[in-house]
Design a protein around this motif. Structure first.
Motif, mmCIF file in Angstrom:
data_model
loop_
_atom_site.group_PDB
_atom_site.id
_atom_site.type_symbol
_atom_site.label_atom_id
_atom_site.label_comp_id
_atom_site.label_asym_id
_atom_site.label_seq_id
_atom_site.Cartn_x
_atom_site.Cartn_y
_atom_site.Cartn_z
ATOM 1 N N ALA A 34 0.783 -0.627 -0.256
ATOM 2 C CA ALA A 34 0.054 -0.140 0.121
ATOM 3 C C ALA A 34 0.859 1.461 -0.172
ATOM 4 C CB ALA A 34 -0.793 0.151 1.501
ATOM 5 N N ALA A 35 1.923 0.912 0.506
ATOM 6 C CA ALA A 35 2.489 1.825 1.037
ATOM 7 C C ALA A 35 3.682 3.242 -0.445
ATOM 8 C CB ALA A 35 3.394 2.471 1.873
ATOM 9 N N GLN A 38 0.489 4.322 -2.992
ATOM 10 C CA GLN A 38 0.720 5.823 -2.572
ATOM 11 C C GLN A 38 1.986 6.855 -3.197
ATOM 12 O OE1 GLN A 38 0.442 6.574 1.479
ATOM 13 N NE2 GLN A 38 -1.623 7.775 0.839
ATOM 14 N N ARG A 39 3.153 6.128 -3.109
ATOM 15 C CA ARG A 39 3.910 6.659 -3.831
ATOM 16 C C ARG A 39 3.897 6.566 -5.711
ATOM 17 N NH1 ARG A 39 7.868 9.981 -3.526
ATOM 18 N NH2 ARG A 39 9.970 10.194 -4.130
ATOM 19 N N GLY A 41 1.287 7.191 -7.074
ATOM 20 C CA GLY A 41 0.671 8.560 -7.224
ATOM 21 C C GLY A 41 0.935 9.237 -7.149
ATOM 22 N N VAL A 42 2.306 9.017 -6.789
ATOM 23 C CA VAL A 42 3.282 10.760 -6.238
ATOM 24 C C VAL A 42 3.714 10.603 -7.603
ATOM 25 C CG1 VAL A 42 4.123 12.103 -5.166
ATOM 26 C CG2 VAL A 42 3.001 10.405 -3.995
#
Lengths: 327, 260
Positions: A34-35, A38-39, A41-42
């Motif tokens: 999950a972490a 997010q990365r 997407g950024v």
């Protein structure tokens, strides 16, 4: 800023995005923690904004093409339809498919009308020119009838069932994809399907009603003919979307309807497995004629109570009650 | 960029251009996928034949085998495209992928539509004719499913950064200041950069092309017909322009970077 300086400043982020892309299995991010997601997407948004800058400042340069390719590969990983899970299947058969059938009502009626027209035309043509019966009835049908009458042994039944299922599924899929040619192949398929039944029934009934003939047709025919009519309806939906697109462009209307109709088509085509098994095992079997009629009637009752009643919810009475209470 | 590019817009309104795949590469990918299908069917046949003498189980095996070609012919593509986000083994081998018109990955419904309609596309070669006339080489299945097959650019490694080779400069100094150089911007500098770094041009060709570019730039600089710059050899003018623009391009604007 030169393209080289631009690239040098941003390269770390691009390389990181590349490594995330390499991690994606089978074109999906399912296995990514999950972490990291997010990365991802950024990083993707940064790459996209870099692409916007590059398109403005370095149009046609390699760095722009590179960024375009990078964003192009990352984009489908983020934007995608909802995945289909096998656990959704029971619900689809319980409510989704019957609802889709009912929503297609007018097209089902049109498809049924075409089939009936084919039956009537076939019936009348043999009735008017009995001398031409041999030419009017498609050849393979005689073969099939002959094989059906001859084969009673259970040994051949599985093979026959497979052939029948395969053939019928092909017809159902052809009905669907005929829609992209304005539904003309679909309409012809429905007419031809009806014609076969009409000519055959007509020639067999010249000497009065033959209950053995119908005992051969009815056990599987109820489901099989229903499925072909429903599959025909999906093809007519596509053709209608092209001819009368409403507020959308013809292309967009076709896409919207096709994505809805394909679910219906594949769903009903799956019922052909049941029909094929009945046709392979029950129809040519030595069961007494009344039993065969009972099986046909039973399959019809089950099929139509499911299709007409499945997935109906009680009319929501809540808003009205609230209004009454408020007033 | 090419006019036939299929451009999508991201949520941030950034355009991404996709290069639609042509008939040739798609045909080859189809060939590879057909080979894979053939292997599956033959494997199923071997299993079925091995079981065939085994009585009722053998009959069942043969019966099930008869369903394999149909399952494979429609199911293979639909399932493979849905599971791999539009990259069947054949498409992967040829560097192709299926995307939706909005750039997203195709789901099961899109995959089913485009591969059921394949039946019509293959019949009488209608699909090839439609592809020939469609700007993005879509066949009927693509038109119905809202998909397009695009070329996936090979990923350059992070170690080999994208960029042009260094410019070929014969004059190390920028020469006297050129009038009106402030009228030029990114676009002109990019064009100069691209021209100067193009390797392997024949000298006379290079000079001719330089003259054409120099003429255009002189107009943009607003140089008088008798200006001294017009008397320079065109290649020299271009190199000096490049060098005089370089300081303006080279220092990166502050606060432009992002914490990546």
């Amino acid at each position: 800023m030169t393209p080289e300086q631009f690239a040098a400043r941003r390269q770390a982020g691009w390389a990181e995005l590349e490594s995330h892309l390499a991690q994606a299995r089978r074109g999906a991010l399912r296995s990514v923690p999950a972490a990291d997601l997010q990365r991802f997407g950024v990083l993707y948004r940064h790459a996209a904004s870099d692409l916007a800058i590059a398109r403005r400042d370095f149009a046609g340069q390699p760095v722009t093409e590179y960024l375009n390719g990078l964003c192009g590969r990352a984009h489908p990983l983020i934007y995608r339809g909802r995945p289909v899970r096998p656990s959704a299947l029971p619900r689809f058969y319980a409510s989704g498919l019957p609802r889709a059938v009912r929503a297609a009502g007018p097209y089902v009626a049109a498809s049924l009308a075409l089939s009936v027209a084919g039956v009537l035309a076939g019936w009348l043509s043999v009735r008017l020119r009995p001398d031409l019966a041999a030419t009017l009835i498609p050849d393979s049908l005689f073969d099939r009838m002959a094989r059906g009458e001859v084969s009673g042994g259970i040994g051949d039944a599985p093979v026959a069932a497979s052939l029948i299922i395969g053939n019928n599924v092909k017809v159902a899929l052809l009905c669907f994809c005929g829609g992209v040619l304005l539904g003309i192949p679909t309409a012809l398929t429905l007419l031809a399907n009806g014609w076969v039944l009409g000519t055959l029934a007509s020639s067999i009934h010249r000497d009065g009603i033959d209950y053995r003939f119908w005992a051969y047709i009815v056990p599987h025919g109820v489901i099989e003919l229903s499925v072909i009519v429903l599959a025909g309806a999906t093809g007519l939906m596509l053709g209608d979307a092209i001819l009368r697109p409403g507020l959308l462009s013809r292309g967009d209307a076709l896409i919207a309807v096709a994505l809805r109709a394909v679910v219906l088509c594949v769903g009903v085509a799956s019922l052909l497995v049941v029909a094929g098994l009945l046709e392979g095992f029950v129809s040519p079997s030595d069961l007494p004629t009344p039993a065969k009629y009972a099986i046909g009637a039973g399959s019809g009752v089950l099929l139509y109570s499911w299709l007409l009643l499945g997935g109906r919810t009680r009319r929501a009475a809540a808003p009205r009650l609230q209004l009454d209470a408020g007033g | 960029m090419l006019p036939d590019l299929h451009e999508i817009r991201t949520a941030d309104n950034v355009g991404i251009g996709y290069d639609p795949a042509g008939i040739g590469s798609r045909f080859l990918a189809f060939g590879v996928d057909t080979l894979v299908q053939g292997v599956v069917v033959i494997a199923a046949l071997v299993v079925a034949l091995a079981l065939a003498p085994a009585g009722i189980a053998g009959t069942l095996a043969i019966a099930l085998f008869l369903l394999v070609p149909l399952l494979v012919s429609v199911g293979y593509f639909a399932v493979a495209e849905a599971l791999t986000a539009g990259r069947t083994p054949g498409k992967r081998a040829l560097g192709l992928r299926v995307i939706r018109l909005d750039g997203g990955a195709p789901g099961l419904r899109e995959a089913l539509v485009r591969n059921i309609v394949r039946i019509i596309d293959l019949a009488l070669g209608i699909g090839v004719v439609v592809m020939f006339f469609d700007r993005r080489s879509r066949r009927l299945g693509d038109l119905a499913a809202g998909t397009v097959v695009v070329r996936e650019h090979r990923a350059p490694t992070a170690a080999a950064p994208p960029g042009l080779p260094p410019p070929i400069l014969r004059t190390p100094d920028a020469g006297p200041a050129i009038d009106g150089v402030e009228h030029l911007g990114n676009a002109e500098w990019g064009a100069l950069r691209t021209f100067l770094s193009r390797p392997g041009m024949a000298p006379d060709q290079r000079a001719r092309l330089a003259a054409v570019i120099a003429e255009r730039l002189c107009e943009r600089l607003g140089l008088a017909p008798g200006a001294p710059e017009r008397q320079w050899p065109p290649e020299l003018l271009l190199e000096r322009l490049y060098l005089q623009l370089l300081p303006r391009m080279a220092p990166a604007p502050p606060g432009h970077g992002m914490p990546v």
